[in-house]
Write a protein that holds these residues in place. Structure first.
Motif, PDB file in Angstrom:
ATOM      1  N   SER A 280       3.984  62.445 -20.399  1.00 15.09           N
ATOM      2  CA  SER A 280       4.552  63.063 -19.204  1.00 15.09           C
ATOM      3  C   SER A 280       5.540  64.170 -19.532  1.00 15.09           C
ATOM      4  CB  SER A 280       5.268  61.998 -18.356  1.00 15.09           C
ATOM      5  OG  SER A 280       4.385  60.966 -17.970  1.00 15.09           O
ATOM      6  N   GLY A 281       5.837  64.339 -20.827  1.00 15.14           N
ATOM      7  CA  GLY A 281       6.856  65.303 -21.233  1.00 15.14           C
ATOM      8  C   GLY A 281       8.245  64.703 -21.252  1.00 15.14           C
ATOM      9  N   GLY A 282       8.322  63.368 -21.171  1.00 17.29           N
ATOM     10  CA  GLY A 282       9.606  62.695 -21.162  1.00 17.29           C
ATOM     11  C   GLY A 282      10.104  62.387 -22.562  1.00 17.29           C
ATOM     12  N   SER A 283      11.420  62.361 -22.718  1.00 16.44           N
ATOM     13  CA  SER A 283      12.050  61.977 -23.974  1.00 16.44           C
ATOM     14  C   SER A 283      13.411  61.380 -23.652  1.00 16.44           C
ATOM     15  CB  SER A 283      12.171  63.180 -24.914  1.00 16.44           C
ATOM     16  OG  SER A 283      12.568  62.767 -26.213  1.00 16.44           O
ATOM     17  N   VAL A 284      14.146  60.917 -24.681  1.00 12.06           N
ATOM     18  CA  VAL A 284      15.403  60.210 -24.444  1.00 12.06           C
ATOM     19  C   VAL A 284      16.611  61.037 -24.878  1.00 12.06           C
ATOM     20  CG1 VAL A 284      14.436  57.884 -24.496  1.00 12.06           C
ATOM     21  CG2 VAL A 284      15.102  58.989 -26.628  1.00 12.06           C
ATOM     22  N   HIS A 285      17.779  60.659 -24.349  1.00  9.43           N
ATOM     23  CA  HIS A 285      19.076  61.285 -24.643  1.00  9.43           C
ATOM     24  C   HIS A 285      19.083  62.749 -24.173  1.00  9.43           C
ATOM     25  CE1 HIS A 285      19.265  57.752 -27.143  1.00  9.43           C
ATOM     26  NE2 HIS A 285      18.607  58.281 -28.149  1.00  9.43           N
ATOM     27  N   ASP A 286      19.034  62.964 -22.872  1.00  6.38           N
ATOM     28  CA  ASP A 286      18.885  64.340 -22.388  1.00  6.38           C
ATOM     29  C   ASP A 286      20.216  65.009 -22.088  1.00  6.38           C
ATOM     30  OD1 ASP A 286      19.426  64.906 -19.336  1.00  6.38           O
ATOM     31  OD2 ASP A 286      18.436  62.962 -19.304  1.00  6.38           O
ATOM     32  N   VAL A 287      20.168  66.348 -22.148  1.00  8.50           N
ATOM     33  CA  VAL A 287      21.278  67.196 -21.725  1.00  8.50           C
ATOM     34  C   VAL A 287      20.793  68.149 -20.622  1.00  8.50           C
ATOM     35  CG1 VAL A 287      22.807  67.115 -23.719  1.00  8.50           C
ATOM     36  CG2 VAL A 287      20.821  68.604 -23.797  1.00  8.50           C
ATOM     37  N   ILE A 288      19.938  67.610 -19.745  1.00  6.86           N
ATOM     38  CA  ILE A 288      19.462  68.407 -18.609  1.00  6.86           C
ATOM     39  C   ILE A 288      19.966  67.853 -17.281  1.00  6.86           C
ATOM     40  CG2 ILE A 288      17.464  69.511 -19.646  1.00  6.86           C
ATOM     41  CD1 ILE A 288      15.707  67.252 -18.782  1.00  6.86           C
ATOM     42  N   GLY A 289      20.138  66.545 -17.196  1.00  8.27           N
ATOM     43  CA  GLY A 289      20.674  65.965 -15.965  1.00  8.27           C
ATOM     44  C   GLY A 289      22.184  66.121 -15.908  1.00  8.27           C
ATOM     45  N   THR A 290      22.736  66.136 -14.710  1.00  6.44           N
ATOM     46  CA  THR A 290      24.154  66.412 -14.548  1.00  6.44           C
ATOM     47  C   THR A 290      25.017  65.154 -14.516  1.00  6.44           C
ATOM     48  OG1 THR A 290      23.863  66.457 -12.149  1.00  6.44           O
ATOM     49  CG2 THR A 290      23.715  68.555 -13.327  1.00  6.44           C
ATOM     50  N   ARG A 291      24.574  64.073 -13.971  1.00  5.51           N
ATOM     51  CA  ARG A 291      25.159  62.747 -13.753  1.00  5.51           C
ATOM     52  C   ARG A 291      24.987  62.443 -12.276  1.00  5.51           C
ATOM     53  NH1 ARG A 291      28.635  66.582 -14.104  1.00  5.51           N
ATOM     54  NH2 ARG A 291      30.398  66.859 -12.676  1.00  5.51           N
ATOM     55  N   CYS A 292      24.711  61.214 -11.920  1.00  2.00           N
ATOM     56  CA  CYS A 292      24.624  60.869 -10.504  1.00  2.00           C
ATOM     57  C   CYS A 292      26.025  60.981  -9.897  1.00  2.00           C
ATOM     58  CB  CYS A 292      24.024  59.484 -10.303  1.00  2.00           C
ATOM     59  SG  CYS A 292      24.852  58.107 -11.140  1.00  2.00           S
ATOM     60  N   ASP A 293      26.086  61.441  -8.647  1.00  2.00           N
ATOM     61  CA  ASP A 293      27.385  61.735  -8.052  1.00  2.00           C
ATOM     62  C   ASP A 293      27.373  61.397  -6.570  1.00  2.00           C
ATOM     63  OD1 ASP A 293      27.150  64.432  -6.274  1.00  2.00           O
ATOM     64  OD2 ASP A 293      25.751  64.518  -7.956  1.00  2.00           O
ATOM     65  N   PRO A 294      28.537  61.142  -5.979  1.00  2.00           N
ATOM     66  CA  PRO A 294      28.589  60.734  -4.573  1.00  2.00           C
ATOM     67  C   PRO A 294      28.320  61.871  -3.606  1.00  2.00           C
ATOM     68  CG  PRO A 294      30.803  60.938  -5.455  1.00  2.00           C
ATOM     69  CD  PRO A 294      29.867  61.097  -6.615  1.00  2.00           C
ATOM     70  N   TYR A 295      28.476  63.104  -4.045  1.00  9.97           N
ATOM     71  CA  TYR A 295      28.240  64.245  -3.164  1.00  9.97           C
ATOM     72  C   TYR A 295      26.748  64.420  -2.888  1.00  9.97           C
ATOM     73  CZ  TYR A 295      33.027  65.100  -4.645  1.00  9.97           C
ATOM     74  OH  TYR A 295      34.371  64.963  -4.917  1.00  9.97           O
ATOM     75  N   THR A 296      25.949  64.392  -3.959  1.00  8.38           N
ATOM     76  CA  THR A 296      24.500  64.490  -3.772  1.00  8.38           C
ATOM     77  C   THR A 296      23.975  63.253  -3.054  1.00  8.38           C
ATOM     78  OG1 THR A 296      24.374  65.758  -5.828  1.00  8.38           O
ATOM     79  CG2 THR A 296      22.309  64.887  -4.951  1.00  8.38           C
ATOM     80  N   HIS A 297      24.526  62.083  -3.388  1.00  8.51           N
ATOM     81  CA  HIS A 297      24.120  60.854  -2.699  1.00  8.51           C
ATOM     82  C   HIS A 297      24.397  60.965  -1.205  1.00  8.51           C
ATOM     83  CE1 HIS A 297      24.608  56.678  -1.219  1.00  8.51           C
ATOM     84  NE2 HIS A 297      23.618  56.423  -2.058  1.00  8.51           N
ATOM     85  N   ASN A 298      25.553  61.481  -0.843  1.00  8.44           N
ATOM     86  CA  ASN A 298      25.900  61.659   0.563  1.00  8.44           C
ATOM     87  C   ASN A 298      24.944  62.624   1.241  1.00  8.44           C
ATOM     88  OD1 ASN A 298      27.597  63.480   2.627  1.00  8.44           O
ATOM     89  ND2 ASN A 298      28.426  61.404   2.687  1.00  8.44           N
ATOM     90  N   LEU A 299      24.605  63.708   0.537  1.00  8.53           N
ATOM     91  CA  LEU A 299      23.710  64.725   1.085  1.00  8.53           C
ATOM     92  C   LEU A 299      22.323  64.168   1.348  1.00  8.53           C
ATOM     93  CD1 LEU A 299      23.186  67.794   1.694  1.00  8.53           C
ATOM     94  CD2 LEU A 299      22.550  67.991  -0.723  1.00  8.53           C
ATOM     95  N   LEU A 300      21.767  63.440   0.369  1.00  7.98           N
ATOM     96  CA  LEU A 300      20.384  62.996   0.455  1.00  7.98           C
ATOM     97  C   LEU A 300      20.211  61.683   1.213  1.00  7.98           C
ATOM     98  CD1 LEU A 300      19.142  63.901  -3.149  1.00  7.98           C
ATOM     99  CD2 LEU A 300      18.974  65.248  -1.038  1.00  7.98           C
ATOM    100  N   SER A 301      21.306  60.932   1.382  1.00  4.15           N
ATOM    101  CA  SER A 301      21.204  59.651   2.092  1.00  4.15           C
ATOM    102  C   SER A 301      21.597  59.761   3.558  1.00  4.15           C
ATOM    103  CB  SER A 301      22.091  58.602   1.405  1.00  4.15           C
ATOM    104  OG  SER A 301      23.464  58.935   1.562  1.00  4.15           O
ATOM    105  N   GLY A 302      22.028  60.952   3.962  1.00  5.83           N
ATOM    106  CA  GLY A 302      22.427  61.125   5.348  1.00  5.83           C
ATOM    107  C   GLY A 302      23.825  60.632   5.649  1.00  5.83           C
ATOM    108  N   GLY A 303      24.687  60.661   4.641  1.00  2.00           N
ATOM    109  CA  GLY A 303      26.090  60.314   4.892  1.00  2.00           C
ATOM    110  C   GLY A 303      26.604  59.114   4.135  1.00  2.00           C
TER     111      GLY A 303
END
Length: 291
Positions: free
Chosen positions: A140-163
């Motif tokens: 799939s093109g997957g590998s481990v120990h990445d430096v592409i993701g930012t970290r899960c955060d409450p701002y994006t969670h709030n945006l995508l979960s509707g509050g």
């Protein structure tokens, strides 16, 4: 919803344009190599000097002196972690995931280095052992120990979960840990939390849409990622609320496990020929005048 692509008809020379060969943006032949033979010799006689247990869905800070090693270990079950690093004596010097990605690629392993932010730009830590280096890149093109993701955060969670108001995202976990360690307010601590090394996380980009994806981490109890501290470090590690990230993150439904950080000291005289790296030699004039 995205419009169906492409909306533009391909030009007559489309195939010719696509066939242009890629050029590596940052050729690294001149990059000073890590002295891996020295590090490998030094790790033959390591003594444990400190250990930290990071609870599930939480983060903890740890400190490592220049010339010591540290390991992040899976101890109970598949679990990924989000790692921040700072200069222990100056929080303005911190891990720069974007430049690390540009120099070493999207995923890190043995011999790769974690570089610090401008204007310092020097190695903060070097990966000296990786028990998951066998994984490579999957179909799939997957590998481990990445430096592409930012970290899960409450701002994006709030945006995508509707509050939604979820406080165990890695971003918030790291803020709480840094705030407790340095006695800074959460608002002040948040200014210093930054993009991470996603330890043990298996990620990539989809071939058709280019979207960032995650899949079940191959990590198992006993696996570890080991680093050599090039400078005095303050670290913070979050045990991601996504567990092994096989389904979702930023939730209380995923099975989560603790992670352990071990700090190890090499034997006496093992690093007699080693010196901490100097900061960037650029004069910081930026074409204007003396800094």
């Amino acid at each position: 919803m995205k419009p169906q692509r492409p909306e533009t008809d391909a030009p007559a020379d489309a195939d010719e344009r696509r066939a242009v060969p890629p050029v590596i943006c940052y050729p690294v032949a001149a990059l000073p190599p890590a002295p891996m033979a020295l590090y490998q010799a030094a790790r033959a006689g390591l003594d444990l000097v400190a250990e930290y247990l990071v609870p599930p869905r939480e983060a903890r800070c740890f400190r490592v002196s220049a010339g010591q090693f540290f390991r992040i270990l899976s101890v109970e079950g598949p679990q990924v972690g989000d790692l921040n690093l700072w200069n222990a004596n100056d929080l303005s010097e911190r891990f720069y995931s974007g430049k690390t990605r540009a120099l070493h690629g999207t995923h890190l392993s043995t011999g790769d280095r974690m570089w610090s932010s401008f204007p310092h730009l020097r190695p903060m830590a070097t990966i000296t052992h990786d028990t998951l280096d066998w994984y490579g890149f999957d179909a799939s093109g997957g590998s481990v120990h990445d430096v592409i993701g930012t970290r899960c955060d409450p701002y994006t969670h709030n945006l995508l979960s509707g509050g939604g108001q979820y406080h165990h995202c890695c971003h918030s976990n790291l803020i709480r840990a840094l705030s407790a360690e340095t006695r800074r307010s959460p608002v002040d601590a948040e200014r210093h939390v930054h993009d991470v090394l996603n330890v043990f996380m298996c990620t990539g980009f989809t071939r058709d849409t280019g979207q960032y994806f995650m899949k079940a981490s191959p990590v198992r109890p006993g696996d570890y990622l080991e680093f050599f501290a090039e400078i005095d470090l303050l670290g913070a590690l979050s045990a991601c609320p996504g567990g092994d990230c096989s389904s979702e993150h930023s939730s209380d439904s995923a099975a989560c496990h603790p992670l352990r950080v071990e700090v190890l000291r090499p034997g006496e005289n093992a690093l007699d020929d080693w010196r901490p790296p100097a900061q960037s030699a650029y004069d910081r004039s930026h074409g204007i005048g003396p800094a």
